[in-house]
Structure formats: structure tokens, C-alpha cells
Design a protein around this motif. Structure first.
Motif, PDB file in Angstrom:
ATOM      1  N   LYS A  18       8.139 -25.828 -36.869  1.00 19.80           N
ATOM      2  CA  LYS A  18       7.641 -25.896 -34.971  1.00 19.80           C
ATOM      3  C   LYS A  18       8.173 -27.753 -34.287  1.00 19.80           C
ATOM      4  O   LYS A  18       7.816 -28.526 -33.299  1.00 19.80           O
ATOM      5  N   LEU A  19       8.514 -28.682 -35.441  1.00 19.50           N
ATOM      6  CA  LEU A  19       7.727 -29.971 -34.786  1.00 19.50           C
ATOM      7  C   LEU A  19       8.674 -30.248 -33.889  1.00 19.50           C
ATOM      8  O   LEU A  19       8.618 -30.721 -32.907  1.00 19.50           O
ATOM      9  N   GLU A  20       9.958 -29.551 -33.974  1.00 17.03           N
ATOM     10  CA  GLU A  20      11.197 -30.226 -32.942  1.00 17.03           C
ATOM     11  C   GLU A  20      11.006 -29.300 -31.388  1.00 17.03           C
ATOM     12  O   GLU A  20      10.511 -29.964 -30.135  1.00 17.03           O
ATOM     13  N   LEU A  21      10.157 -27.879 -31.693  1.00 13.47           N
ATOM     14  CA  LEU A  21       9.649 -27.719 -30.607  1.00 13.47           C
ATOM     15  C   LEU A  21       8.334 -28.517 -29.476  1.00 13.47           C
ATOM     16  O   LEU A  21       8.313 -28.792 -28.245  1.00 13.47           O
ATOM     17  N   ASP A  22       7.575 -28.781 -30.716  1.00 11.90           N
ATOM     18  CA  ASP A  22       6.552 -29.962 -29.875  1.00 11.90           C
ATOM     19  C   ASP A  22       8.007 -30.816 -28.774  1.00 11.90           C
ATOM     20  O   ASP A  22       6.637 -31.513 -27.705  1.00 11.90           O
ATOM     21  N   TYR A  23       8.193 -31.669 -29.339  1.00  9.97           N
ATOM     22  CA  TYR A  23       8.639 -32.410 -28.974  1.00  9.97           C
ATOM     23  C   TYR A  23       9.423 -32.684 -27.872  1.00  9.97           C
ATOM     24  O   TYR A  23      10.147 -33.253 -27.243  1.00  9.97           O
ATOM     25  N   GLN A  24      10.261 -31.430 -27.782  1.00 12.78           N
ATOM     26  CA  GLN A  24      11.182 -30.387 -26.697  1.00 12.78           C
ATOM     27  C   GLN A  24      10.454 -30.142 -25.257  1.00 12.78           C
ATOM     28  O   GLN A  24      10.743 -30.642 -24.124  1.00 12.78           O
ATOM     29  N   ARG A  25       8.652 -30.089 -26.666  1.00 14.68           N
ATOM     30  CA  ARG A  25       7.950 -30.190 -24.665  1.00 14.68           C
ATOM     31  C   ARG A  25       7.217 -30.525 -24.447  1.00 14.68           C
ATOM     32  O   ARG A  25       6.622 -30.969 -23.022  1.00 14.68           O
ATOM     33  N   ASP A  26       7.378 -31.675 -25.063  1.00 10.02           N
ATOM     34  CA  ASP A  26       6.707 -33.544 -23.921  1.00 10.02           C
ATOM     35  C   ASP A  26       7.464 -34.225 -23.341  1.00 10.02           C
ATOM     36  O   ASP A  26       9.314 -34.190 -23.459  1.00 10.02           O
ATOM     37  N   LEU A  27       7.201 -34.847 -22.274  1.00  3.48           N
ATOM     38  CA  LEU A  27       7.315 -34.588 -20.989  1.00  3.48           C
ATOM     39  C   LEU A  27       8.398 -36.148 -21.319  1.00  3.48           C
ATOM     40  O   LEU A  27       9.471 -36.077 -20.367  1.00  3.48           O
ATOM     41  N   LEU A  28       7.915 -36.965 -22.192  1.00  2.32           N
ATOM     42  CA  LEU A  28       9.308 -37.981 -22.416  1.00  2.32           C
ATOM     43  C   LEU A  28      10.354 -37.655 -23.111  1.00  2.32           C
ATOM     44  O   LEU A  28      11.546 -37.501 -21.912  1.00  2.32           O
ATOM     45  N   TYR A  29      10.416 -36.834 -24.147  1.00  9.18           N
ATOM     46  CA  TYR A  29      12.011 -36.507 -24.336  1.00  9.18           C
ATOM     47  C   TYR A  29      12.329 -35.132 -23.095  1.00  9.18           C
ATOM     48  O   TYR A  29      13.405 -34.808 -23.638  1.00  9.18           O
ATOM     49  N   LEU A  30      11.157 -34.287 -22.275  1.00 12.17           N
ATOM     50  CA  LEU A  30      11.600 -33.499 -21.669  1.00 12.17           C
ATOM     51  C   LEU A  30      12.778 -34.375 -20.177  1.00 12.17           C
ATOM     52  O   LEU A  30      14.268 -33.909 -20.350  1.00 12.17           O
ATOM     53  N   VAL A  31      12.482 -35.672 -20.050  1.00 16.30           N
ATOM     54  CA  VAL A  31      13.222 -36.181 -18.578  1.00 16.30           C
ATOM     55  C   VAL A  31      13.932 -36.883 -19.425  1.00 16.30           C
ATOM     56  O   VAL A  31      14.644 -37.043 -18.378  1.00 16.30           O
ATOM     57  N   LEU A  32      13.809 -37.342 -20.745  1.00 17.26           N
ATOM     58  CA  LEU A  32      14.764 -38.433 -20.825  1.00 17.26           C
ATOM     59  C   LEU A  32      16.366 -37.683 -21.406  1.00 17.26           C
ATOM     60  O   LEU A  32      17.786 -38.385 -22.168  1.00 17.26           O
ATOM     61  N   PHE A  33      16.034 -36.792 -22.765  1.00 15.11           N
ATOM     62  CA  PHE A  33      17.238 -36.116 -22.751  1.00 15.11           C
ATOM     63  C   PHE A  33      17.336 -34.517 -21.805  1.00 15.11           C
ATOM     64  O   PHE A  33      16.735 -33.689 -23.213  1.00 15.11           O
ATOM     65  N   ASP A  34      18.218 -34.969 -21.639  1.00  9.93           N
ATOM     66  CA  ASP A  34      18.903 -33.425 -21.009  1.00  9.93           C
ATOM     67  C   ASP A  34      20.312 -33.602 -21.301  1.00  9.93           C
ATOM     68  O   ASP A  34      20.907 -34.030 -21.809  1.00  9.93           O
ATOM     69  N   LYS A  35      20.793 -31.753 -20.493  1.00  7.30           N
ATOM     70  CA  LYS A  35      22.109 -32.268 -20.570  1.00  7.30           C
ATOM     71  C   LYS A  35      23.134 -33.901 -19.554  1.00  7.30           C
ATOM     72  O   LYS A  35      23.973 -34.242 -20.100  1.00  7.30           O
ATOM     73  N   HIS A  36      22.480 -34.529 -18.687  1.00  2.00           N
ATOM     74  CA  HIS A  36      22.939 -36.043 -18.366  1.00  2.00           C
ATOM     75  C   HIS A  36      23.284 -36.253 -19.588  1.00  2.00           C
ATOM     76  O   HIS A  36      24.004 -37.688 -18.975  1.00  2.00           O
ATOM     77  N   ILE A  37      22.287 -36.694 -21.019  1.00  2.00           N
ATOM     78  CA  ILE A  37      22.793 -37.728 -22.118  1.00  2.00           C
ATOM     79  C   ILE A  37      24.174 -37.250 -22.436  1.00  2.00           C
ATOM     80  O   ILE A  37      24.266 -38.089 -24.090  1.00  2.00           O
TER      81      ILE A  37
END
Length: 196
Positions: free
Chosen positions: A169-188
Motif C-alpha cells: 500500500k506504499l504507493e497508495l499512501d503517497y498518492q493520498r498525500d497532498l504534496l503528491y496529489l497537487v504536484l503530480f497529475d495529468k498536467h505533468i
């Protein structure tokens, strides 16, 4: 709390930073290095009177390698202040784990989101090093080990689970973290340059 752990001049230039952060073995970066800063303020009011306040400031180095869909994130500075200062001792420990947690390399999926942690072994080794060598210098941990050995062992077990290379579940934990949600999405999302 010592000035080294809680600096008044937050976010000095890189050459001025005298941090004991675990170093990041960087991936080859063919893109750019970015700095990202966050400030989080929290306050608790009871009957219109502020009873507690906290402020967390963080600075990250982010190395983008979009042609290879890879990123490295390193938390290189963290400043915290609590009023009343009751949480300072606990956050000394939490800040150490935050440095470990945010010293990662990962691949991006086709939507530009964090896909897979690439340096799981190094993250776990950093946790193991802290557990074996760094915890003895943290007042909160020293007191917990003496006053509540069961809770001390529980914290170590939780860290072992969180940073384990087998944590599915490590990746899922990061995907829920605000930093990784805000910076890494379809725009990058990486662009296929071979068609240009």
C-alpha cells in the motif's frame, strides 16, 4: 530545543543549509530541479479563544526526468513550531520519519501520477539506520522507551510496516498525500518527443 533542529531562519540557500538529512542517491536528471515550499498552519479555538497553534514549513527538492517518466523528491528542510510547545518533543521524532518518507524516487504513470516507488530498499535502509542509531538521541523516544516500553515497541513495529519493501500500500499512501496529489497529475504528463 536546539537551534540546529529548529532554525529561526527557515529555508536558507542550499550552500548554507547544514542539515543532517539522509542523502538522496539521485536518479539521472535530464529535466529540471525544482524547489517546492509548503506552509501549514493549524489553530484550535474554544469559545472564540485560540487555545493552540502550530505551523509547519517544508522545502522539497524535486528532480524531474520526464522523458523517462521518473521523479526524485527530497525533503531538505523542515521547520515546526507549536504553541503551547507540548508537541515539540513528539515532532522531533515525526520530522525524522518525514525526511525518510520524502526521500524517494518513483516512476510516473501515463497521467503524470506517482506510479511505483523505485528506491524502496533505500527508504527501508534509512528507516533501519534511524531505528538503530538515531532514535537514542530523541528525548521523546528515550522517555517512551523508559516509561512505556510497549508503546515504544509499537512505534518501531509501525515504522517497520510503513517502510517495508513489501508494503503493497506504499504507493497508495503517497498518492493520498497532498504534496503528491497537487504536484503530480495529468498536467505533468510526459510528452512523447519522438513525434515532434
Amino acid at each position: 530545543m536546539s537551534e540546529k533542529r529548529k532554525r529561526k531562519s527557515f529555508l536558507l540557500d542550499d550552500e548554507e543549509t547544514n542539515s543532517s538529512v539522509i542523502t538522496n542517491h539521485k536518479i539521472e536528471v535530464s529535466g529540471e530541479r525544482l524547489k517546492y515550499r509548503t506552509v501549514q498552519s493549524n489553530s484550535t479555538k474554544i469559545e472564540d479563544e485560540i487555545r493552540s497553534h502550530s505551523e509547519l514549513k517544508k522545502q522539497y527538492n524535486i528532480d524531474l526526468n520526464l522523458p523517462d517518466n521518473r521523479v526524485a523528491v527530497l525533503l531538505n528542510d523542515l521547520h515546526y513550531e507549536f504553541m503551547p510547545p507540548v508537541m515539540d518533543k513528539v515532532y522531533e521524532f515525526v520530522s525524522k520519519t518525514e525526511h525518510i518518507r520524502n526521500n524517494i524516487q518513483f516512476s510516473l504513470d501515463t497521467n503524470g501520477r506517482l506510479n511505483k516507488i523505485l528506491n524502496r530498499e533505500k527508504v527501508f535502509q534509512n528507516w533501519t539506520d534511524l531505528k538503530e542509531n538515531g532514535l537514542k538521541d530523541i528525548d521523546f523516544i528515550k522517555n517512551l522507551k523508559k516509561d512505556n516500553p510497549a508503546q515504544y515497541k509499537n512505534i518501531l513495529s509501525e515504522g517497520d510496516l510503513q517502510f517495508a519493501t513489501t508494503n503493497n500500500k506504499l504507493e497508495l499512501d503517497y498518492q493520498r498525500d497532498l504534496l503528491y496529489l497537487v504536484l503530480f497529475d495529468k498536467h505533468i504528463k510526459a510528452v512523447d518527443l519522438s513525434n515532434i
